[in-house]
Design a protein around this motif. Structure first.
Motif, PDB file in Angstrom:
ATOM      1  N   MET A   6       0.879  -1.238  -0.220  1.00 60.48           N
ATOM      2  CA  MET A   6      -0.459  -0.128   0.180  1.00 60.48           C
ATOM      3  C   MET A   6       1.441   0.863   0.011  1.00 60.48           C
ATOM      4  N   ALA A   7       0.865   2.404  -1.249  1.00 62.23           N
ATOM      5  CA  ALA A   7       1.589   3.363  -0.621  1.00 62.23           C
ATOM      6  C   ALA A   7       0.862   4.105  -0.604  1.00 62.23           C
ATOM      7  N   PHE A   8       1.876   5.573   0.321  1.00 58.95           N
ATOM      8  CA  PHE A   8       0.969   6.861   1.051  1.00 58.95           C
ATOM      9  C   PHE A   8       1.599   7.594   0.779  1.00 58.95           C
ATOM     10  N   GLY A   9       1.065   8.936   0.713  1.00 57.18           N
ATOM     11  CA  GLY A   9       1.431  10.140  -0.111  1.00 57.18           C
ATOM     12  C   GLY A   9       0.794  11.736   0.795  1.00 57.18           C
ATOM     13  N   CYS A  10       2.019  12.196   1.134  1.00 56.98           N
ATOM     14  CA  CYS A  10       1.349  13.852   2.264  1.00 56.98           C
ATOM     15  C   CYS A  10      -0.557  14.148   0.832  1.00 56.98           C
ATOM     16  N   PRO A  11      -1.368  14.525   1.966  1.00 58.39           N
ATOM     17  CA  PRO A  11      -2.154  15.659   0.841  1.00 58.39           C
ATOM     18  C   PRO A  11      -1.721  16.802   0.443  1.00 58.39           C
ATOM     19  N   VAL A  12      -0.775  17.659   1.379  1.00 53.24           N
ATOM     20  CA  VAL A  12      -0.449  18.904   1.387  1.00 53.24           C
ATOM     21  C   VAL A  12       0.573  18.467   0.646  1.00 53.24           C
ATOM     22  N   CYS A  13       1.747  18.342   0.589  1.00 52.07           N
ATOM     23  CA  CYS A  13       3.061  18.052  -0.428  1.00 52.07           C
ATOM     24  C   CYS A  13       2.199  18.170  -2.418  1.00 52.07           C
ATOM     25  N   ASN A  14       1.202  16.767  -2.496  1.00 51.17           N
ATOM     26  CA  ASN A  14      -0.061  16.687  -3.199  1.00 51.17           C
ATOM     27  C   ASN A  14      -0.403  17.732  -4.246  1.00 51.17           C
ATOM     28  N   GLY A  15      -0.571  18.769  -2.217  1.00 47.60           N
ATOM     29  CA  GLY A  15      -2.309  20.132  -3.214  1.00 47.60           C
ATOM     30  C   GLY A  15      -3.169  19.286  -3.371  1.00 47.60           C
ATOM     31  N   LEU A  16      -3.374  18.928  -2.227  1.00 46.48           N
ATOM     32  CA  LEU A  16      -4.249  17.946  -1.842  1.00 46.48           C
ATOM     33  C   LEU A  16      -5.457  18.732  -0.957  1.00 46.48           C
ATOM     34  N   ARG A  17      -4.532  18.741  -0.186  1.00 49.05           N
ATOM     35  CA  ARG A  17      -5.386  19.688   1.610  1.00 49.05           C
ATOM     36  C   ARG A  17      -4.056  20.878   1.980  1.00 49.05           C
ATOM     37  N   GLU A  18      -5.126  21.898   2.229  1.00 46.35           N
ATOM     38  CA  GLU A  18      -3.298  22.625   2.967  1.00 46.35           C
ATOM     39  C   GLU A  18      -3.803  22.670   4.434  1.00 46.35           C
ATOM     40  N   VAL A  19      -3.059  23.206   5.168  1.00 43.02           N
ATOM     41  CA  VAL A  19      -2.824  22.721   6.343  1.00 43.02           C
ATOM     42  C   VAL A  19      -2.519  24.297   7.462  1.00 43.02           C
ATOM     43  N   GLU A  20      -2.933  24.842   8.190  1.00 43.24           N
ATOM     44  CA  GLU A  20      -3.149  25.619   8.865  1.00 43.24           C
ATOM     45  C   GLU A  20      -2.425  25.271   9.954  1.00 43.24           C
ATOM     46  N   SER A  21      -1.531  26.427  10.553  1.00 41.15           N
ATOM     47  CA  SER A  21      -1.106  26.667  12.056  1.00 41.15           C
ATOM     48  C   SER A  21      -0.824  27.399  12.606  1.00 41.15           C
ATOM     49  N   LEU A  22      -1.349  28.367  13.571  1.00 43.16           N
ATOM     50  CA  LEU A  22      -0.852  29.469  14.576  1.00 43.16           C
ATOM     51  C   LEU A  22       0.288  28.915  15.604  1.00 43.16           C
ATOM     52  N   CYS A  23       1.211  30.027  15.778  1.00 43.46           N
ATOM     53  CA  CYS A  23       1.952  29.973  16.386  1.00 43.46           C
ATOM     54  C   CYS A  23       2.166  30.482  17.802  1.00 43.46           C
ATOM     55  N   PRO A  24       2.894  29.517  18.468  1.00 50.28           N
ATOM     56  CA  PRO A  24       2.781  29.453  19.944  1.00 50.28           C
ATOM     57  C   PRO A  24       2.772  29.998  20.164  1.00 50.28           C
ATOM     58  N   ALA A  25       3.762  31.449  19.784  1.00 48.71           N
ATOM     59  CA  ALA A  25       4.185  32.290  20.969  1.00 48.71           C
ATOM     60  C   ALA A  25       3.819  33.854  20.906  1.00 48.71           C
ATOM     61  N   CYS A  26       3.669  33.380  19.348  1.00 51.33           N
ATOM     62  CA  CYS A  26       2.318  35.283  19.148  1.00 51.33           C
ATOM     63  C   CYS A  26       0.535  35.216  18.461  1.00 51.33           C
ATOM     64  N   GLY A  27       0.194  34.340  18.365  1.00 48.39           N
ATOM     65  CA  GLY A  27      -0.481  33.438  18.432  1.00 48.39           C
ATOM     66  C   GLY A  27      -1.078  33.946  16.623  1.00 48.39           C
ATOM     67  N   VAL A  75       1.545  15.709   9.339  1.00 48.43           N
ATOM     68  CA  VAL A  75       0.507  16.173   8.271  1.00 48.43           C
ATOM     69  C   VAL A  75       0.155  13.848   7.946  1.00 48.43           C
ATOM     70  N   GLU A  76      -0.589  14.291   8.378  1.00 48.42           N
ATOM     71  CA  GLU A  76      -1.519  12.496   8.232  1.00 48.42           C
ATOM     72  C   GLU A  76      -1.331  12.406   6.886  1.00 48.42           C
ATOM     73  N   GLU A  77      -0.154  11.328   6.015  1.00 42.94           N
ATOM     74  CA  GLU A  77      -0.050  10.622   4.656  1.00 42.94           C
ATOM     75  C   GLU A  77      -1.605   9.895   5.092  1.00 42.94           C
ATOM     76  N   GLU A  78      -1.887  10.215   3.110  1.00 42.00           N
ATOM     77  CA  GLU A  78      -3.289   9.242   2.861  1.00 42.00           C
ATOM     78  C   GLU A  78      -2.506   8.287   1.450  1.00 42.00           C
ATOM     79  N   GLU A  79      -3.918   7.037   1.980  1.00 41.11           N
ATOM     80  CA  GLU A  79      -3.340   6.347   1.116  1.00 41.11           C
ATOM     81  C   GLU A  79      -3.576   6.731  -0.538  1.00 41.11           C
ATOM     82  N   LEU A  80      -2.512   6.318  -1.675  1.00 44.95           N
ATOM     83  CA  LEU A  80      -2.551   6.814  -2.839  1.00 44.95           C
ATOM     84  C   LEU A  80      -3.866   5.937  -3.617  1.00 44.95           C
ATOM     85  N   GLY A  81      -4.335   6.784  -4.148  1.00 40.84           N
ATOM     86  CA  GLY A  81      -4.931   5.611  -5.425  1.00 40.84           C
ATOM     87  C   GLY A  81      -4.135   4.990  -6.620  1.00 40.84           C
ATOM     88  N   GLY A  82      -4.636   3.966  -7.165  1.00 41.63           N
ATOM     89  CA  GLY A  82      -3.955   4.238  -8.394  1.00 41.63           C
ATOM     90  C   GLY A  82      -4.674   2.028  -9.330  1.00 41.63           C
TER      91      GLY A  82
END
Length: 86
Positions: free
Chosen positions: A1-22, A78-85
């Motif tokens: 089973m092959a896995f890939g990062c959905p962010v690296c592959n442009g399938l979704r974006e991830v947002e994060s807030l800075c723990p220091a300044c927000g 970022v949790e990788e997802e199973e790649l289709g194929g």
């Protein structure tokens, strides 16, 4: 089973807030690409075996985030997802 990062592959974006300044943090890409000038050209799984994280075993892609206000850096998986194929 092959896995890939959905962010690296442009399938979704991830947002994060800075723990220091927000403020919103920018995803600068895969952590392994920042190690040295040739890191982006190495085999992904080869680098992941020596990066200090259990990302390969847990199918997680480690991304480096940098705060747009204060410059603080954090690493998030970022949790990788199973790649289709065929």
């Amino acid at each position: 089973m092959a896995f890939g990062c959905p962010v690296c592959n442009g399938l979704r974006e991830v947002e994060s807030l800075c723990p220091a300044c927000g403020d919103k943090m920018a995803d600068t890409g895969r952590l392994e690409d920042t190690f040295d000038d040739y890191s982006p050209y190495r085999e992904i799984d080869d680098v992941r075996m020596t990066n200090g994280y259990v990302d390969l075993e847990q199918n997680v892609c480690m991304h480096l985030f940098v705060c747009t206000r204060c410059g603080r850096e954090t690493v998030h998986g970022v949790e990788e997802e199973e790649l289709g194929g065929p």
